[in-house]
Structure formats: C-alpha cells, structure tokens
Design a protein around this motif. Structure first.
Motif, PDB file in Angstrom:
ATOM      1  N   ARG A 244      62.691 158.900 -26.760  1.00  0.00           N
ATOM      2  CA  ARG A 244      62.067 159.533 -27.219  1.00  0.00           C
ATOM      3  C   ARG A 244      62.737 160.407 -27.999  1.00  0.00           C
ATOM      4  O   ARG A 244      61.785 161.312 -29.234  1.00  0.00           O
TER       5      ARG A 244
ATOM      6  N   VAL B 230      64.813 160.249 -30.547  1.00  0.00           N
ATOM      7  CA  VAL B 230      64.746 159.443 -31.868  1.00  0.00           C
ATOM      8  C   VAL B 230      64.216 159.903 -32.724  1.00  0.00           C
ATOM      9  O   VAL B 230      63.701 160.220 -33.085  1.00  0.00           O
ATOM     10  N   VAL B 231      62.967 159.624 -32.153  1.00  0.00           N
ATOM     11  CA  VAL B 231      61.408 159.392 -32.840  1.00  0.00           C
ATOM     12  C   VAL B 231      61.371 160.781 -32.983  1.00  0.00           C
ATOM     13  O   VAL B 231      60.815 161.314 -33.696  1.00  0.00           O
ATOM     14  N   ALA B 232      62.253 161.683 -31.488  1.00  0.00           N
ATOM     15  CA  ALA B 232      61.464 162.964 -31.765  1.00  0.00           C
ATOM     16  C   ALA B 232      62.121 164.386 -33.218  1.00  0.00           C
ATOM     17  O   ALA B 232      61.700 164.716 -33.590  1.00  0.00           O
TER      18      ALA B 232
END
Lengths: 205, 205
Positions: free
Chosen positions: B110, B112-114
DNA sequence: ACAAAATCAGACCATATGGTTCAGGTGCGC
DNA sequence: GCGCACCTGAACCATATGGTCTGATTTTGT
C-alpha cells in the motif's frame, strides 16, 4: 450554451468545481491535495467551492465515487454469449487491460488502495461498480459456455478471478510501482495471448 | 554483536526511532504520519529524532527501504530444483500468499503504491528487493524443469509473472480494497490449488 | 432594468505540522 | 565523583492548510 444536463444541483460552477477536484485529487491523493490548489485548478474561488461542498472529505468522496462509477462504464463489457471462447476471452482481456493500464485506471486504483483506510466504503464502492460487475459478466459467460460444452468450468467465480488476474500480469504491478514500463500494443498482446492461452489450457474443451 | 552491523548508528535510541517510525508510517502513510506521533510512538523526544535524521523524508526513506529489504527475506524461497512441479509450485504459492496477504505485506504494498509518485525509486527498490528476486528463482526453476522435461515453458518470464499473479487471485485485491476478507487456510488453499492446477494445465507435461 | 442569486478575491482565523533551540537530566566510562 | 555525549521536554518559529467571512461584482430570471 449550457447543456441542460439534467440534475445540475445549483449554480453553474458546480461541474467546474468537481472537475478541478478530480484533477487535483487524482494527482495528489487526499492528503496531498490542498483546497486552494483545487479552487485554482477549477478556476473558482474557495468561497464558491465551499458553497457547494461542506468540507474537503465530502468533496473527495463525491469525486472518488464519481470516478468509480465512471469506471464502471469503461469496464462493462457486453460479451457475446454465443462467441467462441478464444475470441470472447481475447476481447475481454483487451478491455480489461485498456482500463487497468490507462492513466485513469491506474489513478483510481492508486487512490482507492491508498485512501481506503481513511475512507472506508471507498474500496467497496470501487469494487462493486467495477470489478464485481465484469466478474459477473464473465461468470455468466462461463456458465453459458460450460453448459454448451465450449468450456469446462467447475468454479466460475474462481475462473473469473483468475482470468482477471492474468490480465494484470507483469504490466499492471510494474506500472503501479512506478517502474518505467511502456505498455505498448506488443506488450499487451503478449500478456493477453498468454492469459487466453493459459485459461483455455485449463478450462478449454 | 552490535557494532558489526552495517552503518554508523550513533546513540542508543537509534533503533527505537526507526521502530517507531516504522509503526506510524506503515499505519498512516507518509503525509498522514506526524513527526510528533512518531516521536511519541518511539518513546523518544523530537530533538533526539532530528539528531538522527535531518528530515521527515529521509526518515521515511530509511524506513521504507528497510521494509523493502526485510520483505526480501520473507519472500525469498529456496526452491528445491529437483522437486516435482506440483509440490514445488504448491510451496511457492503458499510462500507468496503468506507474504502478500500478511498485514506486513499489505502495508508495504500500500505504501509503495501510494507514495511511489512522491518518492521515485521507492517502487524500484521494492520491486528489485522482492518480486524481482522470487521471479528469478521461479524462472531458474522453470528452465531447469523444462530442460529435464517435467515442465514445458517457452517464456519463463511470462510464466513466472503469471504464476505470481495467480497467487494473488481474489484475496489480494479484495484485501487491498478494504473489503472484509478473511484469508483463512481454506481460502488460501482454494486459490493455491487453483493456481497450481492452472499452471500445470498450461505448462505441465 | 432591477433584484435576487451566484460568484469573486482576498483577508482572516485557528490549528496542525515540520523543524529548531535550549536549559536541564541521565547514563556510562574513567 | 567527573566529564561528556546522549537524551529530554517543552517552548518556540514559520508555514501551510482547512475553513469562514465580507463587501464588491457579475449572472440570471423576469
């Protein structure tokens, strides 16, 4: 000059506000976006903005759920229930990839994953408006095809999820991570073919 | 035992700070986390914190890359190159799911994606420390097995990505979206078996 | 044309946050 | 005990932000 779109709430700048908010929220996320930025991007004064939406959270929810629904349109595919599996799947794969790999799809996905803790219900909204629907479409097709003998699917739910996931292979995660990935036609074709091939190997007749 | 480790860690509270930062960042993300919260969680004064790290971004990077590396350990699986595909794949699937479905794995993903937009390089770090490695392990095994005739894989890279993705089916996306999903042994087994079955149908001999 | 509604620009407020500083503790080797 | 490096707690600063308010200006319906 203004198209009487229907359920315009009140005021002309309403859509403008939403559009600006969309742009900034999609770019910066919830915390990262400042209301001033949004107002500026919308070409609207903060006062006007706050005359429509009581606070930032509401604005965000409006935008986010709106995007989720807009997503639905892009994602819903009317599958030809009589088509041969190979072709149907191929088309379905392309549709899915077109969404998941688009800037728009990625932005929505990113936002949902990031803000789902701060906004419970956002995840569900996204899910039910998009993935869940195309999932149903796939399931229906698998049932149909199995009955007709062109596929042999025991667990249509699992099969639908698997196919969906196969469409994300390689490209989707790597784009999400910000690796420099160009998902050109060639790359897409490779993944799509891979997905179809694998699916048919498992469930084909 | 304490001095031998890697970098210059002056002061006793260093690890404490990192630990607190880890906790808060993983819970609230970068923007959401306040330095005061971190100091409190670490049981350390803000002054101490800032004596170790020049600013919040550096602290975050330290934590994030640390987590990425810690992730590597959890994800690296020593595959028995002589094992029969069905068993090897089954084990690999379980390993992968154990990571991707853990609180830890989800939090890292989460984050990393954000934050990959705000912190370029974070995504790459995560990718190369984790997924890329297990990908290599899988590829090596596929090559080996193909040479020996227990599998028939033409494009090992694609196959590895497909298998990885098949391990995420259903559970991973839905947990990411905050849908209330319990990924108990039964659900995991269903997905793992589904992945192995599908993979073997496509690449088995 | 006129009045009501909508919008504007920007000052303004309270608060939270990242970051700094400093006058004192605390622990530890000598 | 002494010294010293580390740590503390809180005050403090500058800034950014969410949100409000106002008085002027524009739009709009009639």
């Amino acid at each position: 000059m203004d198209v009487a779109e229907g359920k315009i709430k009140r005021g002309r700048k309403f859509d403008q506000v939403l559009e600006g908010a969309r742009e900034i929220f999609m770019r910066d996320g919830f915390e990262g976006a400042s209301v001033d930025d949004i107002a500026r991007a919308a070409g609207v004064s903060k006062a006007t903005l706050y005359s429509y939406f009581p606070d930032k959270r509401l604005l965000f929810m409006e935008v986010a759920t709106g995007q989720c629904q807009r997503q639905a349109e892009e994602c819903i595919q009317s599958i030809d229930p009589n088509g041969p599996p190979r072709e149907v799947l191929r088309k379905a794969a392309e549709r899915m990839m077109r969404f998941y790999l688009s800037d728009f799809g990625q932005a929505v996905f990113r936002i949902v994953v990031a803000e789902t803790a701060r906004f419970p219900g956002l995840g569900r909204e996204f899910w039910e408006d998009g993935p869940a629907r195309s999932r149903e479409v796939l399931i229906a097709y698998f049932r149909e095809a199995t009955a007709r003998g062109t596929l042999r699917v025991e667990d249509p739910g699992l099969a639908a999820d698997q196919f969906t996931e196969l469409c994300k292979v390689d490209l989707h995660p790597r784009m999400l991570m910000g690796l420099g990935v160009e998902a050109g036609p060639a790359e897409r074709a490779r993944v799509a073919e891979g997905a179809v091939e694998m699916f048919l190997a498992r469930y084909g007749t």
